[in-house]
Write an enzyme that holds these catalytic residues in place. Structure first.
Site, PDB file in Angstrom:
ATOM      1  N   ASP A 202       0.418  -1.284  -0.088  1.00  0.00           N
ATOM      2  CA  ASP A 202       0.363   0.285  -0.114  1.00  0.00           C
ATOM      3  C   ASP A 202       0.830   1.080  -0.303  1.00  0.00           C
ATOM      4  O   ASP A 202       2.161   1.038   0.507  1.00  0.00           O
ATOM      5  CB  ASP A 202      -0.840  -0.410   1.408  1.00  0.00           C
ATOM      6  CG  ASP A 202      -1.948   1.124   1.441  1.00  0.00           C
ATOM      7  OD1 ASP A 202      -3.054   1.594  -0.004  1.00  0.00           O
ATOM      8  OD2 ASP A 202      -1.648   2.032   2.674  1.00  0.00           O
ATOM      9  N   GLU A 272       2.076  -0.596  -4.836  1.00  0.00           N
ATOM     10  CA  GLU A 272       0.920   1.041  -5.269  1.00  0.00           C
ATOM     11  C   GLU A 272       1.754   2.496  -5.320  1.00  0.00           C
ATOM     12  O   GLU A 272       2.267   3.007  -4.402  1.00  0.00           O
ATOM     13  CB  GLU A 272       0.030   1.277  -4.171  1.00  0.00           C
ATOM     14  CG  GLU A 272      -0.870   2.180  -4.574  1.00  0.00           C
ATOM     15  CD  GLU A 272      -1.887   2.807  -3.863  1.00  0.00           C
ATOM     16  OE1 GLU A 272      -2.685   3.686  -4.373  1.00  0.00           O
ATOM     17  OE2 GLU A 272      -1.805   2.499  -2.549  1.00  0.00           O
TER      18      GLU A 272
HETATM   19  C1  GLC Z   1      -3.914   3.015  -0.842  1.00  0.00           C
HETATM   20  C2  GLC Z   1      -5.463   2.116  -0.855  1.00  0.00           C
HETATM   21  C3  GLC Z   1      -6.510   2.853  -0.615  1.00  0.00           C
HETATM   22  C4  GLC Z   1      -6.216   3.791   1.211  1.00  0.00           C
HETATM   23  C5  GLC Z   1      -4.972   4.417   1.156  1.00  0.00           C
HETATM   24  C6  GLC Z   1      -4.353   3.999   2.639  1.00  0.00           C
HETATM   25  O1  GLC Z   1      -4.188   4.395  -1.806  1.00  0.00           O
HETATM   26  O2  GLC Z   1      -5.217   2.015  -1.919  1.00  0.00           O
HETATM   27  O3  GLC Z   1      -7.431   2.242  -0.307  1.00  0.00           O
HETATM   28  O4  GLC Z   1      -7.394   4.947   1.225  1.00  0.00           O
HETATM   29  O5  GLC Z   1      -3.665   4.023   0.399  1.00  0.00           O
HETATM   30  O6  GLC Z   1      -4.335   3.402   3.681  1.00  0.00           O
END
Ligand code: GLC
Length: 542
Positions: A202, A272
């Site tokens: 994440d 991500e």
């Molecule tokens: C990432 C996740 C998202 C979340 C954020 C904070 O972007 O994909 O859903 O709200 O991180 O953890």
């Protein structure tokens, strides 16, 4: 050629556990529900790996991305035994299991933070980012929370601010403290030992910030810095509050840890990383491909859906990838509007063919394979904290329950329909797995055909990508070919009008699949007629 691994040849399917299948009747999906649907995933659809969004104990301020305990399962989703059973059952079906690792922040209810906030002297104080107020009482710098407002929250009891890139219920960990890294690496070991095949990391690029906490400069034009506008967050250039290069050392060590566990079971990571500066994005593969196996490539999200634009993105990616790095593509996830909504149903069939035939690992988002669309959620049913704080940015519409059947709650749950955590799409009697399996031309059967074909053709899994020039303006065409295997030609018409394309004179091929699913066999490549939004998959003669 070096042997390709499962995460290169395979297709990943993202499950948002709350919304996939509820087996307890409380209106919220659970891990037993995932187990129940493994046959669908492995046999009917034919994907190779599942990625589970967080299922850990959490107060659910951000629906599980606020983790209160990294090494357990929220009782709402099951328990560790259910998880073990899921891994066992998935592996029996040759499905890999990827879990979500949330390293940037914990929940404010995590015992690490509870201790950290207890006093300034607490041994865990420095596990988070605490700072004094400025003389006028204001936060230490101008950093903003992605979800709106300042990134600093005042703690009355200990008279300091703590930093949070997201909600105030999601305090950021201080990755400059080696104990934090060790604690998180222990979490990674815990799950590796339970047999998981990989991690989705994440907001991977957030973990390291400017050590001096400098103010971000203003973004005068207020232009978006990723693929979508983030409201007030876009008033700054996010130079100092994320993406510090010190993260590379962490991911290098993280990779070593994964590699230690990879001898009999290759482990994997996908991060991500929302960075639109290509070389910086690509740096997350590591200088020697020794960091994250792949940073997610989000460039197709929200892109102008034109053949020229999409081709240039693909070409650009191919050009910036470090030698030996493996590409990947996504068209949706739990944070993004569903592409069937913004492209329309016809173009989203072409998009599906694109996603499943490009060179690189595709990640599918649950429900996209049946053509689920964004669901408009009445105000009183809205859940997403982001949407509640910044109207227009809510992510509920793309998180509604999976549509399995035309029956009660679309087969998602036996709860009272009013008790579903998010309402169902009104289209569920038409758009669902059961109905679509019986319709030979459905979106689902298109996905199944594409996945089956991809699985049995090395050219699509691993072959080179060769774009074709001199195509009509609305056509994007490319050949995928693995050495010693027949080439596979993909021709996609992005326009709402029919078009004729001419392929090189000597080419001969057989139409395997049209996105319209109504023709196949012999085809004239020199006068190739494509209908509106039609995509064609053609096997070329050697
Ligand atoms: C990432 C996740 C998202 C979340 C954020 C904070 O972007 O994909 O859903 O709200 O991180 O953890």
């Amino acid at each position: 050629m070096t042997q390709m691994l499962w995460w290169q040849t395979g297709v990943i399917y993202q499950i948002y556990p709350r919304s996939f299948k509820d087996t307890t009747g409380n209106g919220i999906g659970d891990l037993s529900g995932v187990i129940e649907k493994l046959d669908y995933l492995s046999d009917t659809l034919g994907v190779d790996a599942i990625w589970l969004s967080p299922f850990y104990p959490s107060p659910m301020a951000d629906f599980g991305y606020d983790v209160a305990n990294y090494v357990d399962v929220h009782p709402m989703f099951g328990d560790l035994q259910t998880f073990d059973e899921l891994v066992l059952q998935a592996h029996r079906r040759n499905l890999k299991v990827i879990i979500d690792l949330v390293p940037n922040h914990t929940s404010d209810q995590h015992r690490w933070f509870v201790e950290s906030r207890a006093s300034r002297e607490n041994p865990k104080r420095d596990w988070y980012v605490w700072r004094d107020a400025r003389p006028d009482g204001s936060p230490p710098n101008n950093w903003l929370s992605v979800f709106g407002g300042s990134a600093w929250e005042w703690d009355q009891a200990t008279q300091q601010y703590y930093q949070h890139s997201f909600l105030k219920e999601q305090p950021d960990l201080n990755w400059r403290n080696p104990q934090v890294k060790e604690a998180m690496f222990d979490v990674v070991r815990f799950w590796l030992e339970r047999g998981v095949d990989g991690f989705r990391i994440d907001v991977a690029h957030y973990i390291m910030k400017d050590p001096d906490l400098r103010d971000n400069p203003p973004n005068k034009a207020h232009e978006a810095q990723i693929h979508k506008s983030l409201g007030a967050y876009d008033s700054q250039i996010h130079l100092y509050d994320k993406g510090h290069p010190d993260a590379h050392q962490v991911y290098h060590e993280f990779r070593q840890l994964l590699d230690e566990y990879s001898h009999d079971q290759p482990r994997f990571s996908i991060g991500e990383v929302h960075i639109f500066d290509w070389p910086v994005w690509a740096s997350y593969y590591g200088k020697n491909l020794d960091e994250i196996h792949m940073p997610f490539n989000f460039t197709l999200l929200g892109v102008k859906w034109q053949a020229r634009v999409v081709r240039s993105l693909v070409d650009r990616l191919e050009a910036v990838l470090p030698a030996g790095a493996w590409p990947n593509y996504v068209l949706g996830n739990h944070d993004e509007p569903r592409f069937a909504s913004h492209l329309g149903m016809e173009a989203s069939r072409t998009a599906a063919m694109l996603l499943l035939t490009l060179r690189g690992t595709p990640t599918l988002y649950y429900g996209d394979e049946i053509g689920m669309t964004d669901v408009s959620i009445p105000v009183e049913k809205r859940q997403d904290p982001w949407g509640k704080r910044v109207p227009g940015l809510g992510r509920d519409p793309q998180r509604t329950p999976m549509q399995w059947t035309s029956g009660l709650n679309a087969g998602f749950s036996t709860a009272d329909p009013q008790a579903l955590w998010l309402p169902l799409s009104p289209d569920y009697q038409r758009v669902n797995v059961a109905v679509e399996l019986n319709d030979p031309r459905s979106m689902l059967n298109l996905y199944c055909s594409l996945l089956t074909y991809r699985r049995s053709h090395l050219s699509l899994q691993t072959g080179a990508y060769q774009p074709l020039d001199k195509m009509p303006e609305d056509v994007f065409a490319y050949v995928r070919r693995a050495q010693g295997f027949p080439g596979i030609l993909v021709v996609l018409n992005f326009a709402s009008a029919a078009v004729e394309a001419q392929l090189p004179g000597e080419w001969v091929g057989r139409l395997v699949l049209s996105t319209h699913m109504d023709r196949g066999g012999e085809i004239d490549l020199q006068r190739l007629n494509l209908r509106a939004f039609e995509g064609l998959l053609i096997e070329l003669d050697a």
